[in-house]
Structure formats: structure tokens, C-alpha cells
Design an enzyme around this catalytic site. Structure first.
Site, PDB file in Angstrom:
ATOM      1  N   ARG A  35     -40.360 -39.872  27.599  1.00 27.80           N
ATOM      2  CA  ARG A  35     -40.470 -41.296  27.933  1.00 27.80           C
ATOM      3  C   ARG A  35     -40.991 -42.122  26.762  1.00 27.80           C
ATOM      4  O   ARG A  35     -40.671 -43.306  26.631  1.00 27.80           O
ATOM      5  CB  ARG A  35     -41.369 -41.477  29.154  1.00 27.80           C
ATOM      6  CG  ARG A  35     -41.392 -42.915  29.694  1.00 27.80           C
ATOM      7  CD  ARG A  35     -42.096 -42.958  31.023  1.00 27.80           C
ATOM      8  NE  ARG A  35     -42.067 -44.282  31.635  1.00 27.80           N
ATOM      9  CZ  ARG A  35     -43.118 -45.081  31.779  1.00 27.80           C
ATOM     10  NH1 ARG A  35     -44.314 -44.663  31.338  1.00 27.80           N
ATOM     11  NH2 ARG A  35     -43.015 -46.261  32.355  1.00 27.80           N
ATOM     12  N   ILE A  61     -39.727 -51.302  31.960  1.00 25.09           N
ATOM     13  CA  ILE A  61     -39.321 -49.906  32.049  1.00 25.09           C
ATOM     14  C   ILE A  61     -40.018 -49.352  33.293  1.00 25.09           C
ATOM     15  O   ILE A  61     -41.239 -49.429  33.422  1.00 25.09           O
ATOM     16  CB  ILE A  61     -39.666 -49.097  30.774  1.00 25.09           C
ATOM     17  CG1 ILE A  61     -39.364 -47.609  30.986  1.00 25.09           C
ATOM     18  CG2 ILE A  61     -41.085 -49.296  30.310  1.00 25.09           C
ATOM     19  CD1 ILE A  61     -39.469 -46.774  29.716  1.00 25.09           C
ATOM     20  N   SER A  62     -39.231 -48.853  34.220  1.00 24.98           N
ATOM     21  CA  SER A  62     -39.767 -48.423  35.517  1.00 24.98           C
ATOM     22  C   SER A  62     -40.787 -47.305  35.372  1.00 24.98           C
ATOM     23  O   SER A  62     -40.779 -46.540  34.399  1.00 24.98           O
ATOM     24  CB  SER A  62     -38.630 -47.936  36.417  1.00 24.98           C
ATOM     25  OG  SER A  62     -37.768 -48.978  36.766  1.00 24.98           O
ATOM     26  N   SER A  63     -41.635 -47.202  36.368  1.00 23.27           N
ATOM     27  CA  SER A  63     -42.557 -46.069  36.455  1.00 23.27           C
ATOM     28  C   SER A  63     -41.757 -44.769  36.493  1.00 23.27           C
ATOM     29  O   SER A  63     -40.703 -44.708  37.131  1.00 23.27           O
ATOM     30  CB  SER A  63     -43.396 -46.207  37.720  1.00 23.27           C
ATOM     31  OG  SER A  63     -43.886 -44.952  38.141  1.00 23.27           O
TER      32      SER A  63
END
Length: 212
Positions: A35, A61-63
Site C-alpha cells: 500500500r 485512497i480507501s482504507s
């Protein structure tokens, strides 16, 4: 991926799994995706936490937990091709690249698409196909898709996207319902569509057109 990074991503995948039971293949896909490569420079120290993080063009940016859930709801086992609406940083597409032979991802903001393409190139991910366009149009050239994933919230799924979904296929989207968003999956059976609501979520909304 070096050993230290592999340890961090494995720990992140396990943390997601503890909060939301994941299939082994989905958990492994999270563990294989670094990530940190998708996070803006100023937030690298938060790359392995379960937080959504801001990025360019007023996007997020999503979890990792949200990415893991969306991937799980797609039921990727046995599926071959997936279309993603809203590439963003490219993190979700990178996770999907470990589960599908072909990942087709569309982003309406050209600068984000160029940055995501550079990340895929640097990581030597060769099975992601990219397009700058309004994702609500889909990508008819490579249809039908076994799975379709919205990485942005929407009030309604355009019929043309259901038309691009293979028979027996699954579409997952954060749907805007009243004053909340609900992750919803749709399964196509011939001419009928069955829907199932899963849980409340928080995504940026789908927008029309292309932003150069």
C-alpha cells in the site's frame, strides 16, 4: 517486495481479517500489495494503518479494510475479468490483479490515471488495463465482465453497465440510499438482477465527464 515490507503487508492483511473474515485468496492479495506505493509522500508513515488517506484532486485512497471488504463481496474465486469504475490511486486495482487474469480500470481524472499507470509499471503489474473516461460508460470493447466494481458511490447503476456484466456475474457498488451509503452487490441471472445490501460505507461520489 523486501522482507520488512512483506511483514508489514502480511500484518495489515491479518488485521483486516481479524475485523472482517476474508477468504484466503483475498487475504493473500492484500498481503501481496504494498500500500505504501500508492500513498502520497506525506502519508507514508500511515500506509499500513486501517485509515483512508487523502490524495490529489480531492480524492481519497480507501482504507485497506474497505478494499478488502469490497474485494470479498465481489466473490472473485473462479472469475476471470473485472471492470473497476474509479481507479484513484490504483491500490484497489493492484489488489484485484492478484485475483483476476484481467483487470480493466477506468478513471475520469487524467492526472490520477497517469500516476496510477506509473505505479503499475514500477511494480511490474502487467494484467491491469487502464482507460481515462467517464466510468459510467463502462468499457464495451472488453465486455462482458465476470465482475464489476464501483470504487465511488452512485445513486443508480447505469443499465449499460449491467449490459456489460456477464450472465451469472456480480456487480458491487456503494449505493447512495437516503442520507447514507450502503455497499450493495447485484447478481445477474439472465434478464433479472438480484440485489443484496451489506453494510454502510463512505466513498467519494461518482462524477460525470472527464477531467483533464
Amino acid at each position: 517486495m523486501d522482507r520488512i515490507t512483506a511483514t508489514k503487508t502480511a500484518r495489515l492483511a491479518e488485521e483486516c481479517h481479524q475485523k472482517f473474515a476474508l477468504d484466503r485468496s483475498v487475504k493473500e492479495a492484500i498481503a501481496k500489495t504494498d500500500r505504501e506505493k500508492f500513498v502520497p509522500m506525506g502519508f507514508k508513515h500511515n500506509a499500513y494503518k486501517l485509515d483512508a488517506l487523502p490524495m490529489g484532486s480531492a480524492q481519497w485512497i480507501s482504507s485497506p479494510l474497505t478494499v478488502a471488504k469490497m474485494t470479498q463481496y465481489l466473490e472473485p474465486d473462479g472469475a476471470d475479468r473485472v471492470l473497476e469504475i474509479g481507479c484513484g490511486s490504483g491500490y484497489q486495482a493492484a489488489v484485484l490483479s492478484h485475483l483476476f487474469r484481467g483487470v480493466f480500470t477506468i478513471e475520469r481524472i487524467e492526472s490520477l490515471m497517469l500516476e496510477a499507470k506509473a505505479r503499475f509499471r514500477d511494480l511490474k503489474i502487467n494484467n491491469i488495463h487502464t482507460r481515462t473516461d467517464d466510468g459510467q460508460n463502462g468499457w464495451t470493447q472488453y465486455a462482458p465482465y465476470d465482475r464489476i466494481l464501483f470504487s465511488a458511490s452512485t445513486k443508480k447503476i447505469p443499465q449499460k453497465l449491467f449490459d456489460q456484466l456477464a450472465d451469472g456475474g456480480i456487480l458491487v457498488a456503494p449505493m447512495e440510499v437516503a442520507n447514507k451509503q450502503v455497499i450493495t452487490s447485484y447478481r445477474k441471472n439472465g434478464s433479472s438482477i438480484e440485489s443484496k445490501e451489506h453494510e454502510v460505507c463512505d466513498f467519494v461520489p461518482v462524477l460525470n465527464g472527464v477531467q483533464k
